[in-house]
Design a protein around this motif. Structure first.
Motif, PDB file in Angstrom:
ATOM      1  N   GLY A   1      -0.438  10.845  -3.985  1.00 11.80           N
ATOM      2  CA  GLY A   1       0.001   9.557  -3.428  1.00 11.80           C
ATOM      3  C   GLY A   1      -0.416   9.315  -1.983  1.00 11.80           C
ATOM      4  O   GLY A   1      -1.167   8.382  -1.697  1.00 11.80           O
ATOM      5  N   PRO A   2       0.037  10.181  -1.049  1.00  9.00           N
ATOM      6  CA  PRO A   2      -0.265   9.929   0.362  1.00  9.00           C
ATOM      7  C   PRO A   2      -1.771   9.857   0.638  1.00  9.00           C
ATOM      8  O   PRO A   2      -2.207   9.004   1.413  1.00  9.00           O
ATOM      9  N   SER A   3      -2.557  10.715  -0.020  1.00  8.30           N
ATOM     10  CA  SER A   3      -4.004  10.658   0.262  1.00  8.30           C
ATOM     11  C   SER A   3      -4.590   9.360  -0.268  1.00  8.30           C
ATOM     12  O   SER A   3      -5.491   8.778   0.343  1.00  8.30           O
TER      13      SER A   3
ATOM     14  N   THR B   1       0.840  -1.203   0.000  1.00  8.31           N
ATOM     15  CA  THR B   1       0.000   0.000   0.000  1.00  8.31           C
ATOM     16  C   THR B   1       0.877   1.255   0.000  1.00  8.31           C
ATOM     17  O   THR B   1       0.488   2.285  -0.536  1.00  8.31           O
ATOM     18  N   ASN B   2       2.070   1.130   0.570  1.00  7.76           N
ATOM     19  CA  ASN B   2       3.017   2.242   0.565  1.00  7.76           C
ATOM     20  C   ASN B   2       3.440   2.656  -0.830  1.00  7.76           C
ATOM     21  O   ASN B   2       3.827   3.802  -1.060  1.00  7.76           O
TER      22      ASN B   2
ATOM     23  N   TYR C   1      -4.135   5.858   8.810  1.00  8.75           N
ATOM     24  CA  TYR C   1      -2.796   6.297   8.398  1.00  8.75           C
ATOM     25  C   TYR C   1      -1.811   5.147   8.348  1.00  8.75           C
ATOM     26  O   TYR C   1      -0.698   5.290   7.865  1.00  8.75           O
TER      27      TYR C   1
ATOM     28  N   THR D   1      -3.066   6.498  -0.439  1.00  8.80           N
ATOM     29  CA  THR D   1      -2.697   5.441   0.501  1.00  8.80           C
ATOM     30  C   THR D   1      -3.622   5.459   1.715  1.00  8.80           C
ATOM     31  O   THR D   1      -4.135   4.418   2.136  1.00  8.80           O
ATOM     32  N   THR D   2      -3.839   6.633   2.270  1.00  9.07           N
ATOM     33  CA  THR D   2      -4.718   6.736   3.429  1.00  9.07           C
ATOM     34  C   THR D   2      -6.124   6.262   3.088  1.00  9.07           C
ATOM     35  O   THR D   2      -6.777   5.563   3.870  1.00  9.07           O
TER      36      THR D   2
ATOM     37  N   PHE E   1       1.748   3.185  -3.339  1.00  6.68           N
ATOM     38  CA  PHE E   1       0.902   4.224  -3.917  1.00  6.68           C
ATOM     39  C   PHE E   1       1.324   5.612  -3.456  1.00  6.68           C
ATOM     40  O   PHE E   1       1.090   6.603  -4.139  1.00  6.68           O
ATOM     41  N   SER E   2       1.963   5.668  -2.291  1.00  7.76           N
ATOM     42  CA  SER E   2       2.382   6.979  -1.795  1.00  7.76           C
ATOM     43  C   SER E   2       3.511   7.550  -2.643  1.00  7.76           C
ATOM     44  O   SER E   2       3.871   8.714  -2.499  1.00  7.76           O
TER      45      SER E   2
END
Ligand code: HEM
Lengths: 412, 302
Positions: A172-174, A162-163, A183, A176-177, A165-166
């Motif tokens: 990216g970070p959104s 899943t990381n 988080y 993943t969340t 995608f960040s």
């Protein structure tokens, strides 16, 4: 599915139903009268094996789901309770876990068959692309399922993947969340992964239906790569010919499946997955299931995370472009001497990448992984188009009938 | 891909194409990979802080016809109860399991007496209180520590893992090509975890002079990094056996590991028994299908 039905209803009820929903004639035309080329070899039995495995995964999976608890403090123990306290629970769980491996083994052989015999060529492009889509949904399903027993590898594989995608810029970070529902990988993640792991196999069933539909429109290819010209002479009806051949192949495949399930059920697993997930302890080596290893090697071979992720996705998607990369008029690798060498070199590359995926990405391993990653793509974007234009192919038989006669009668 | 394959032909003067050049690159990569695969395990073993490979042992439960040895499981349980249970929990084991077929097979009375010698927490009762009561056969073994923090506090920071599936949760790398054979009929080897644990229990040695062992840790050649937070748990004569088996560390280690292997997978014996039946049936079934298929295809050239 094309043309008039071979089926004439006899009983009163069949006649009544036929005028309202011609389902009997549909099944009859698809699985009884359906003409199959008579020169197919055993590589053509893997479609039936895959259908069998899909059903096996769904049945074992539904029963497991009746006893499994998708909650982080209970999931690991609930799987162990299945192993100990549910009647035949150990058999179900080992059959499902090894079933996933057997499913992937079969799909890899099925794809390798297609690559060798040019199954992706005109007029089977859509059939091929549907296959690539099935493969991708299978990978998603396998990944999601591996998270459910909530062992150390489950947790850390989920974290690593899943990381990825960040790595996407800005969003990216959104993303993943959003995927995790939190988080970090946690209870929300486990819940949705279970829901999706239950859902995706049924989506696979739907795509398989399209895949088989497309197959029945174009007809099967065959090892000689020439299309059927004379249905009477060159094909045999699906039943009993293909039914029995497929039946035997499934039986033989089941011997292997049973060996894995009953005698070496943890051979393909990782001991760390018998340690309950612990977000505070990172395992020294995080390795995915064996069927993801070549792709994992490609991901890690590239220093930039973003480009690594792109390469990972491209390495699968590029399969869908094959009909337009390999434009040779000759379908079957049996009549393409240079292609054949390229083919085996490519298979060796995939196996090599698989081994590297299981090793730490450092030193010599890393450099060889880079060379093989380069070669993986080079095969698709340079070798195949180049061969399509320059290869001296061998003479292709005029027809299936001619190919069979030329070979002499065999009864294998 | 073997000798004589034109792909490996590096003679000068042969026709050069981009395809050939790339083949060659790939061939070199595969050859290099094979060399690295074969040589790294040896190179790694040379490093002094790297753990040693566990020794292989004979196990009654290994192989296609593997069965647990009842006497050994009983002795192993005794070692667990008298030694390991002071630190390690075994939360998936219920007292009644010890009486089940295929395990140590304690009698009903032995199980009841054993359970009665333990206290477990229960509650809340009608007045809302938690209370202690005598254990019943259906209860699971009570853990030695209330929680992980309590265990760590008592063990200078180390945590004794639960033993329920510990045998399956440990293993070691066999390296290439050994791992390929471990899954094959006739060669199959699935006892990595058990071999690791026996070796570990016997693996306490005097640390070499240049090796610093921190306080509260011990030198053990099989543990990752060769440091373990568990004091050597076994010593000769520490547990009394009443069946005449030798009362040595070697024997204790093997017996307690066999017991742990049974706890980790009580269904192992039925799995193997049923597996034999299933595979025999499938071989006959596939054989019949094969001959039917041959008969049906016999009048079709293909
Ligand atoms: C495309 C077919 C499927 C594949 C490839 C697949 C794959 C997997 C994998 C790899 C695991 C982890 C096994 C382990 O290591 O323990 C798993 C677990 C699980 N799967 Fe599936 N699965 C499929 C279909 C299904 C279906 C249809 C269901 C339910 C309706 C299901 C329910 C479960 C459950 C409850 C678990 C957790 C229990 C366990 O870990 O054994 N699966 N699956």
């Amino acid at each position: 599915m094309s043309g008039h039905s071979q089926y004439t209803p006899k009983s009163g009820f069949a006649k009544w139903l036929e005028r309202r929903l011609p389902i009997i004639s549909f099944v009859y035309d698809s699985f009884v009268a359906y003409p199959t080329p008579k020169n197919l070899n055993y590589m053509w039995t893997f479609g039936a094996i895959l259908s069998f495995m899909l059903v096996a995964q769904i049945i074992t999976g539904i029963v497991l789901a009746m006893h499994y608890t998708p909650e982080t403090t209970l999931a690991f123990d609930s799987v162990e309770k299945i192993m100990r306290d549910v009647n035949w629970g150990w058999a179900l769980r080992y059959a499902h876990a090894n079933g996933a491996s057997m499913f992937f083994l079969a799909v890899y052989i099925h794809i390798a068959r297609g690559l060798y015999y040019g199954s992706y060529k005109e007029p089977r492009e859509v059939l091929w692309i549907l296959g690539v889509v099935i493969f991708m949904v299978m990978m998603a399903t396998g990944f999601l399922g591996y998270v459910l027993p909530w062992g150390q590898m489950s947790f850390w594989a989920a974290t690593v993947i899943t990381n990825l995608f960040s790595a996407l810029p800005v969003v990216g970070p959104s993303i993943t969340t959003w995927l995790l529902g939190d988080y970090a990988v946690g209870n929300a993640t486990l819940n949705r992964f279970f829901a999706l792991h239950y859902l995706l196999p049924f989506i696979i069933v739907a795509i398989v239906a399209l895949h088989v539909w497309a197959l029945h429109v174009t007809g099967q290819g065959n090892p000689d790569g020439v299309e059927v010209k004379d249905v009477k002479k060159e094909t045999v009806p699906f039943t009993p010919y293909a039914t029995l051949k497929d039946g035997y192949a499934i039986g033989a495949f089941l011997v292997l499946y049973a060996w894995m399930t009953f005698f070496v059920p943890n051979y393909l697993g990782h001991p760390d997955n018998y340690i309950e997930a612990n977000p505070l302890v990172t395992p020294p080596h995080i390795v995915p299931e064996w069927y993801f290893l070549p792709f994992y090697a490609i991901l890690r071979a590239i220093p930039s995370k973003l480009i690594g992720v792109i390469a990972l996705f491209l390495s699968i998607l590029i399969l869908a472009a094959l009909p337009w990369l390999d434009t040779s008029k000759v379908k079957s690798g049996s009549y393409r001497p240079q292609f054949r060498k390229a083919y085996w070199a490519f298979i060796a590359t995939c196996v090599g990448l698989g081994y590297l995926g299981s090793q730490p990405a450092e030193g010599a391993f890393l450099w060889i992984a880079r060379i093989l990653t380069f070669y993986y793509f080079f095969h698709f974007v340079c070798i195949l188009p180049w061969l399509s234009r320059h290869e001296k192919t061998e003479p292709v038989p005029e027809s299936i009938e001619a190919a069979v006669n030329g070979r002499g009668v065999s009864h294998a | 891909m073997a000798a004589g394959c034109p792909m490996l032909d590096l003679r000068p003067g042969k026709e050069q194409t981009p395809m050939k050049a790339s083949f060659r690159l790939m061939t070199l990569a595969v050859a290099a990979l094979a060399m690295v695969a074969v040589t790294t395990p040896a190179a790694r073993a040379g490093a002094s802080h790297e753990e040693e490979k566990p020794e292989r042992h004979e196990w009654s439960f290994a192989g296609v016809f593997g069965r647990f040895d009842k006497g050994q499981l009983r002795r192993g349980f005794k070692v667990y109860k008298e030694v390991c249970s002071t630190c390690h929990s075994i939360k998936m084991l219920a007292f009644r399991n010890l009486g089940q077929p295929g395990g140590p097979e304690l009698s009903e009375k032995e199980v009841a007496d054993l359970a009665a010698s333990y206290k477990v927490k229960d509650g809340p009762n009608d007045t809302g209180e938690y209370f202690e009561r005598t254990a019943r056969p259906s209860d699971r073994f009570p853990p030695p520590f209330a929680n992980e923090q309590a265990a760590r506090a008592a063990m200078s920071g180390a945590y004794p893992p639960d033993m329920s599936v510990l045998v399956k949760a440990r293993g070691y790398h066999r390296g290439f090509p050994g791992f390929l054979f471990d899954g094959l009929p006739g060669f199959s080897y699935q006892e990595h975890g058990a071999d690791y644990i026996v070796s570990l229990l016997k693996g306490y040695k005097d640390a070499p002079e240049d090796f610093k062992v921190p306080d509260g840790q011990y030198y053990n050649v099989y543990m990752i990094g060769r440091r373990i937070g568990m004091p050597p748990p076994l010593s000769d004569g520490a547990v009394t056996y009443d069946d005449g088996a030798p009362q040595t560390v070697d024997q204790y280690a093997k017996d307690v590991t066999a017991f742990m292997a049974w706890v980790a997978e009580p269904s192992l014996v039925s799995r193997k028994k049923i597996g034999l039946g299933v595979i025999s049936f499938l071989i006959v079934f596939a054989g019949l299908l094969y001959f039917t298929k041959r008969k049906i295809w016999s009048n079709v050239a293909h």
